[in-house]
Enzyme design. Structure first.
Site, PDB file in Angstrom:
ATOM      1  N   ASP A  26       7.055   9.953  -0.822  1.00 27.98           N
ATOM      2  CA  ASP A  26       5.650   9.713  -1.136  1.00 27.98           C
ATOM      3  C   ASP A  26       4.879  10.967  -1.574  1.00 27.98           C
ATOM      4  O   ASP A  26       4.638  11.875  -0.769  1.00 27.98           O
ATOM      5  CB  ASP A  26       4.958   9.095   0.064  1.00 27.98           C
ATOM      6  CG  ASP A  26       5.704   7.863   0.591  1.00 27.98           C
ATOM      7  OD1 ASP A  26       6.949   7.890   0.628  1.00 27.98           O
ATOM      8  OD2 ASP A  26       5.039   6.891   0.970  1.00 27.98           O
ATOM      9  N   GLU A  57       3.029   6.038  -4.372  1.00 27.00           N
ATOM     10  CA  GLU A  57       2.033   5.102  -3.823  1.00 27.00           C
ATOM     11  C   GLU A  57       0.781   5.794  -3.285  1.00 27.00           C
ATOM     12  O   GLU A  57      -0.257   5.165  -3.151  1.00 27.00           O
ATOM     13  CB  GLU A  57       2.663   4.228  -2.736  1.00 27.00           C
ATOM     14  CG  GLU A  57       2.910   4.971  -1.447  1.00 27.00           C
ATOM     15  CD  GLU A  57       2.776   4.081  -0.212  1.00 27.00           C
ATOM     16  OE1 GLU A  57       2.541   2.881  -0.358  1.00 27.00           O
ATOM     17  OE2 GLU A  57       2.898   4.633   0.893  1.00 27.00           O
ATOM     18  N   ASN A  58       0.895   7.089  -2.950  1.00 25.79           N
ATOM     19  CA  ASN A  58      -0.264   7.826  -2.415  1.00 25.79           C
ATOM     20  C   ASN A  58      -0.738   8.919  -3.364  1.00 25.79           C
ATOM     21  O   ASN A  58      -1.438   9.842  -2.945  1.00 25.79           O
ATOM     22  CB  ASN A  58       0.094   8.478  -1.073  1.00 25.79           C
ATOM     23  CG  ASN A  58       0.649   7.511  -0.065  1.00 25.79           C
ATOM     24  OD1 ASN A  58       1.821   7.579   0.282  1.00 25.79           O
ATOM     25  ND2 ASN A  58      -0.165   6.594   0.394  1.00 25.79           N
ATOM     26  N   HIS A  86       0.641   0.713  -0.464  1.00 23.70           N
ATOM     27  CA  HIS A  86      -0.686   1.179  -0.902  1.00 23.70           C
ATOM     28  C   HIS A  86      -0.900   1.033  -2.417  1.00 23.70           C
ATOM     29  O   HIS A  86      -1.925   1.466  -2.928  1.00 23.70           O
ATOM     30  CB  HIS A  86      -0.880   2.656  -0.536  1.00 23.70           C
ATOM     31  CG  HIS A  86      -1.006   2.883   0.947  1.00 23.70           C
ATOM     32  ND1 HIS A  86      -1.954   2.260   1.724  1.00 23.70           N
ATOM     33  CD2 HIS A  86      -0.289   3.658   1.793  1.00 23.70           C
ATOM     34  CE1 HIS A  86      -1.831   2.635   2.980  1.00 23.70           C
ATOM     35  NE2 HIS A  86      -0.818   3.479   3.056  1.00 23.70           N
ATOM     36  N   HIS A 168      10.913   0.822   0.863  1.00 15.74           N
ATOM     37  CA  HIS A 168       9.664   1.361   1.402  1.00 15.74           C
ATOM     38  C   HIS A 168       9.327   0.592   2.673  1.00 15.74           C
ATOM     39  O   HIS A 168       8.874  -0.556   2.621  1.00 15.74           O
ATOM     40  CB  HIS A 168       8.571   1.201   0.347  1.00 15.74           C
ATOM     41  CG  HIS A 168       7.329   1.959   0.648  1.00 15.74           C
ATOM     42  ND1 HIS A 168       7.168   3.274   0.319  1.00 15.74           N
ATOM     43  CD2 HIS A 168       6.186   1.581   1.268  1.00 15.74           C
ATOM     44  CE1 HIS A 168       5.979   3.684   0.703  1.00 15.74           C
ATOM     45  NE2 HIS A 168       5.363   2.667   1.288  1.00 15.74           N
ATOM     46  N   HIS A 193       7.925   5.863   2.832  1.00 12.15           N
ATOM     47  CA  HIS A 193       6.765   5.315   3.577  1.00 12.15           C
ATOM     48  C   HIS A 193       6.417   6.084   4.846  1.00 12.15           C
ATOM     49  O   HIS A 193       5.236   6.241   5.141  1.00 12.15           O
ATOM     50  CB  HIS A 193       6.933   3.831   3.921  1.00 12.15           C
ATOM     51  CG  HIS A 193       5.820   3.291   4.773  1.00 12.15           C
ATOM     52  ND1 HIS A 193       4.557   3.053   4.285  1.00 12.15           N
ATOM     53  CD2 HIS A 193       5.771   2.962   6.102  1.00 12.15           C
ATOM     54  CE1 HIS A 193       3.789   2.578   5.270  1.00 12.15           C
ATOM     55  NE2 HIS A 193       4.500   2.537   6.377  1.00 12.15           N
ATOM     56  N   HIS A 195       6.741   9.219   5.544  1.00 11.51           N
ATOM     57  CA  HIS A 195       6.291  10.578   5.225  1.00 11.51           C
ATOM     58  C   HIS A 195       6.985  11.637   6.083  1.00 11.51           C
ATOM     59  O   HIS A 195       6.537  12.785   6.105  1.00 11.51           O
ATOM     60  CB  HIS A 195       4.765  10.720   5.360  1.00 11.51           C
ATOM     61  CG  HIS A 195       3.997   9.905   4.362  1.00 11.51           C
ATOM     62  ND1 HIS A 195       2.706  10.216   3.974  1.00 11.51           N
ATOM     63  CD2 HIS A 195       4.320   8.796   3.673  1.00 11.51           C
ATOM     64  CE1 HIS A 195       2.268   9.326   3.108  1.00 11.51           C
ATOM     65  NE2 HIS A 195       3.237   8.443   2.910  1.00 11.51           N
TER      66      HIS A 195
HETATM   67 FE   FE2 Z   1       3.624   3.180   2.330  1.00 11.93          FE
HETATM   68 FE   FE2 Z   2       3.121   6.603   1.682  1.00 14.68          FE
END
Ligand code: FE2
Ligand code: FE2
Length: 277
Positions: A26, A57-58, A86, A168, A193, A195
């Site tokens: 991520d 996604e982030n 996200h 994820h 996901h 992190h």
């Molecule tokens: Fe996520």
């Molecule tokens: Fe994430």
């Protein structure tokens, strides 16, 4: 200078038979995008990377994606961008629609915009399939990721020997199960996901590379990307807090996978972690 752990099991490149993929976890906010731009060139050179996959996604302000953030990451060398829970949390999610280089979790219910798998060639013309799945344990009740994986494999049959899956998910068990479920049927199952990078990378018996989580590409002086003081205050008081994306101790985390392009089997996987000065 960027610090990069050396590829300890790096194998000699056999002419015309090896594809080397870098996949990172991520990318969080501006710091994460900066890490990709600054650190990827050295990693590409050190490991001889042919194809670069990033979970984005982030990437826009810590939640979701925009066309601008995507363009920045593509300009930095990303070949395919994957997403997660996200992905639709920023109005800019329209950037995923119609762009063959971006996938969102395949098992969103019908009606969700975008697509869950794609095939993009390397610079040498080797087709690489990328599939994005979303776990259900401790997450939103999306459609079954295992059934979705079966559908993706059916749809992708004959299109690409190399197939990389971004699983994820929150639960380690669900990710491990997906690794075994797809062993011998895809090139790699890489988790995203949480992190936090896990140290369980390996090639499963039938040739699928696996890691439970690639880790975050972003600020590590944080709680999984957010300013640590606000997160601690939230845990201590249980009161709502404003979570800003952190800025310091910026690192890129992921894995390099050696792949036999003829069979699509993984020959090796190693973790990478590089830090900005
Ligand atoms: Fe996520
Ligand atoms: Fe994430």
């Amino acid at each position: 200078m960027a610090r990069a752990w050396r590829c300890i099991n790096r194998k000699p490149r056999l002419f015309g038979t090896l594809v080397r993929v870098l996949m990172i976890g991520d990318v969080v906010g501006k710091a994460g995008r900066k890490a990709v731009a600054a650190l990827f060139p050295a990693l590409r050179e050190e490991h001889g990377i042919d194809f670069f996959i990033a979970n984005v996604e982030n990437s826009a302000g810590g939640k979701g994606i925009t066309k601008e953030t995507l363009d920045e990451l593509f300009a930095a060398g990303v070949n395919v961008a994957t997403a997660g829970d996200h992905v639709f949390q920023n109005k800019g999610y329209g950037a995923i629609i119609g762009d063959a280089r971006v996938v969102r979790p395949l098992n969103y219910p019908p009606g969700a915009p975008g697509h869950g798998w794609t095939v993009v060639p390397t610079a040498q013309g080797v087709p690489v399939a990328v599939v994005n799945l979303l776990g259900r344990t401790f997450m939103k009740p999306v459609d079954c990721p295992f059934a979705a994986a079966e559908k993706a494999l059916e749809a992708l049959a004959g299109t690409a020997a190399v197939c990389i899956v971004d699983m994820h998910a929150e639960a380690t068990s669900e990710k491990v199960a997906m690794g075994w479920f797809l062993d011998g049927r895809v090139t790699a199952v890489c988790g995203t996901h949480t992190h936090v990078q896990t140290a369980d990378e390996r090639v499963l018996p039938s040739g699928t590379a696996y890691i439970t989580d690639l880790g975050m590409t972003g600020p590590y002086a944080s709680v999984i990307g957010r300013g640590k003081d606000a997160v601690i205050a939230h845990f201590v008081t249980c009161l709502p807090q404003r979570f800003e994306v952190a800025e310091h101790d910026v690192r890129l985390c992921g894995a390099v996978i050696d792949i036999d392009e003829q069979t699509g089997r993984a020959r090796g996987i190693i973790r990478v972690q590089s830090a900005l000065p």
